[in-house]
Design an enzyme around this catalytic site. Structure first.
Site, PDB file in Angstrom:
ATOM      1  N   ASN A   9      18.451 -28.682  23.130  1.00 55.01           N
ATOM      2  CA  ASN A   9      17.187 -28.261  22.516  1.00 55.01           C
ATOM      3  C   ASN A   9      17.272 -26.759  22.239  1.00 55.01           C
ATOM      4  O   ASN A   9      17.223 -25.961  23.167  1.00 55.01           O
ATOM      5  CB  ASN A   9      16.033 -28.593  23.482  1.00 55.01           C
ATOM      6  CG  ASN A   9      14.693 -28.082  22.996  1.00 55.01           C
ATOM      7  OD1 ASN A   9      14.584 -27.571  21.871  1.00 55.01           O
ATOM      8  ND2 ASN A   9      13.679 -28.212  23.827  1.00 55.01           N
ATOM      9  N   LYS A  11      15.189 -24.917  20.780  1.00 51.11           N
ATOM     10  CA  LYS A  11      13.866 -24.274  20.822  1.00 51.11           C
ATOM     11  C   LYS A  11      13.704 -23.316  19.630  1.00 51.11           C
ATOM     12  O   LYS A  11      14.259 -23.566  18.571  1.00 51.11           O
ATOM     13  CB  LYS A  11      13.664 -23.573  22.169  1.00 51.11           C
ATOM     14  CG  LYS A  11      13.920 -24.527  23.345  1.00 51.11           C
ATOM     15  CD  LYS A  11      13.488 -23.983  24.674  1.00 51.11           C
ATOM     16  CE  LYS A  11      13.779 -25.028  25.752  1.00 51.11           C
ATOM     17  NZ  LYS A  11      13.309 -24.625  27.064  1.00 51.11           N
ATOM     18  N   HIS A  95       7.257 -31.884  25.095  1.00 47.84           N
ATOM     19  CA  HIS A  95       7.987 -30.872  25.861  1.00 47.84           C
ATOM     20  C   HIS A  95       6.985 -29.998  26.618  1.00 47.84           C
ATOM     21  O   HIS A  95       5.888 -29.748  26.128  1.00 47.84           O
ATOM     22  CB  HIS A  95       8.847 -30.005  24.921  1.00 47.84           C
ATOM     23  CG  HIS A  95       9.794 -29.133  25.683  1.00 47.84           C
ATOM     24  ND1 HIS A  95       9.406 -27.939  26.227  1.00 47.84           N
ATOM     25  CD2 HIS A  95      11.094 -29.304  26.017  1.00 47.84           C
ATOM     26  CE1 HIS A  95      10.439 -27.413  26.871  1.00 47.84           C
ATOM     27  NE2 HIS A  95      11.483 -28.216  26.756  1.00 47.84           N
ATOM     28  N   GLU A  97       6.724 -26.951  27.002  1.00 46.57           N
ATOM     29  CA  GLU A  97       6.218 -25.771  26.267  1.00 46.57           C
ATOM     30  C   GLU A  97       5.124 -26.176  25.281  1.00 46.57           C
ATOM     31  O   GLU A  97       4.197 -25.412  25.019  1.00 46.57           O
ATOM     32  CB  GLU A  97       7.397 -25.063  25.583  1.00 46.57           C
ATOM     33  CG  GLU A  97       8.254 -24.338  26.609  1.00 46.57           C
ATOM     34  CD  GLU A  97       9.744 -24.403  26.368  1.00 46.57           C
ATOM     35  OE1 GLU A  97      10.169 -24.605  25.211  1.00 46.57           O
ATOM     36  OE2 GLU A  97      10.507 -24.257  27.357  1.00 46.57           O
ATOM     37  N   GLU A 167      11.705 -32.996  33.145  1.00 49.21           N
ATOM     38  CA  GLU A 167      11.921 -31.556  33.054  1.00 49.21           C
ATOM     39  C   GLU A 167      10.880 -30.836  33.918  1.00 49.21           C
ATOM     40  O   GLU A 167       9.766 -30.551  33.443  1.00 49.21           O
ATOM     41  CB  GLU A 167      11.782 -31.089  31.602  1.00 49.21           C
ATOM     42  CG  GLU A 167      12.830 -31.660  30.678  1.00 49.21           C
ATOM     43  CD  GLU A 167      13.145 -30.697  29.537  1.00 49.21           C
ATOM     44  OE1 GLU A 167      14.323 -30.368  29.367  1.00 49.21           O
ATOM     45  OE2 GLU A 167      12.219 -30.255  28.841  1.00 49.21           O
ATOM     46  N   GLY A 173      14.307 -22.702  31.916  1.00 52.62           N
ATOM     47  CA  GLY A 173      14.561 -21.318  31.521  1.00 52.62           C
ATOM     48  C   GLY A 173      14.501 -20.328  32.671  1.00 52.62           C
ATOM     49  O   GLY A 173      14.449 -19.121  32.457  1.00 52.62           O
ATOM     50  N   SER A 213      17.452 -25.770  33.331  1.00 51.77           N
ATOM     51  CA  SER A 213      18.561 -24.917  33.780  1.00 51.77           C
ATOM     52  C   SER A 213      19.851 -25.694  34.046  1.00 51.77           C
ATOM     53  O   SER A 213      20.571 -25.415  35.004  1.00 51.77           O
ATOM     54  CB  SER A 213      18.148 -24.102  35.008  1.00 51.77           C
ATOM     55  OG  SER A 213      17.074 -23.224  34.670  1.00 51.77           O
TER      56      SER A 213
HETATM   57  P1  13P Z   1      16.718 -24.597  29.948  1.00 53.80           P
HETATM   58  O1  13P Z   1      18.006 -25.401  29.983  1.00 53.80           O
HETATM   59  O2  13P Z   1      16.854 -23.316  29.188  1.00 53.80           O
HETATM   60  O3  13P Z   1      16.151 -24.426  31.308  1.00 53.80           O
HETATM   61  O4  13P Z   1      15.658 -25.463  29.113  1.00 53.80           O
HETATM   62  C1  13P Z   1      15.472 -26.789  29.427  1.00 53.80           C
HETATM   63  C2  13P Z   1      14.620 -27.415  28.394  1.00 53.80           C
HETATM   64  O5  13P Z   1      13.444 -27.113  28.286  1.00 53.80           O
HETATM   65  C3  13P Z   1      15.238 -28.369  27.470  1.00 53.80           C
HETATM   66  O6  13P Z   1      14.284 -29.014  26.702  1.00 53.80           O
END
Ligand code: 13P
Length: 252
Positions: A9, A11, A95, A97, A167, A173, A213
């Site tokens: 992803n 983002k 997601h 976010e 997640e 992140g 992560s």
């Molecule tokens: P990270 O791997 O940067 O922690 O992000 C995970 C994520 O949100 C994938 O959709």
């Protein structure tokens, strides 16, 4: 056995040239990969360019979000048909976010899941608890609620093809991944939720990815857990070596 799905992803990162170059690197290095399904999920404005690079490779692609209406006055949104038109196979839905920064509700997620499945694409449905919810020991309650809400009204036959992604919000992140045992515990619980909602056979067929992560150095152990069927990768998917390093950690 469920074949693993490793999806990157991207983002809201990269520019057009960066997206093309990352896609080229991934396609090139993924040529020898035959033991997992791979996908990248670029920002939607770059999907067309990335798709031209990935055409004919063994890397699929998708979008990070869609709106559930087929067309019309929905400024700023894209439809499932548009994603399909760009050759997408996957759509990330719900997601964290989008839930926590952009205010997406369980009901929005459910509407989107229906639209994606009915449009013939595969939703990657994200669920996960916040740090506060984990500390209050509400993790399993939260992910169960999110999962059942996302799948409300989805028939057993249609549910078979969805992907679920666990997640934990506190792991995204932050460089702080869930331990393999923590992740496996939630995946087992999700498998039970799916078996209760549908049946064991469908619960076993649905892939449950872990995200938060994931890096080359923790991927092998996470992905060797019996109920972790792949990874949804953020930061590490922006570097070819790291993304492919995660794939390399999968047992063949
Ligand atoms: P990270 O791997 O940067 O922690 O992000 C995970 C994520 O949100 C994938 O959709």
């Amino acid at each position: 056995m469920r074949r693993a799905l490793i999806a990157g992803n991207w983002k809201m990162n990269l520019d057009r040239a960066g997206a093309i170059s990352l896609a080229k690197g991934v396609a090139e290095q993924a040529r020898e990969v035959d033991h997992a399904d791979l996908a990248v999920i670029p920002p939607s404005v770059y999907v067309d360019a990335v798709a031209s690079v990935l055409q004919g490779s063994n890397v699929a692609w998708g979008v990070q979000n869609v709106y559930w209406k087929p067309n019309g006055a929905f400024t700023g949104e894209i439809s499932v048909a548009m994603a399909k038109d760009l050759g997408c196979r996957y759509v990330v839905i719900g997601h964290s976010e989008r839930r926590h920064i952009l205010g997406e509700s369980d009901e929005d997620v459910n509407n989107k899941v229906h639209a994606v499945i009915d449009g013939g694409l595969v939703p990657i449905i994200c669920v996960g608890e916040t740090l506060e919810e984990r500390e209050k020991e509400r993790t399993l309650v939260v992910v169960e609620r999110q999962t059942l809400a996302a799948l409300a009204g989805v028939s057993a036959d249609k549910a078979r093809g969805v992907v679920l992604a666990y997640e934990p919000v506190w792991a995204i992140g932050t460089g702080k991944n869930a331990t393999p045992a923590q992740a496996e515990e939630v995946h087992v619980a999700l498998r039970k939720v799916l078996a209760g909602r549908y049946n064991r056979e469908i619960a076993e067929a649905i892939r449950i990815q872990y995200g938060g992560s994931v890096k080359p150095d923790n991927a092998r152990e996470l992905l060797s857990q019996p109920n972790i069927d792949g990874a949804l990768v953020g930061g590490a998917s922006l570097k070819v070596d790291q993304f492919l390093g995660i794939v390399a950690g999968l047992s063949r």
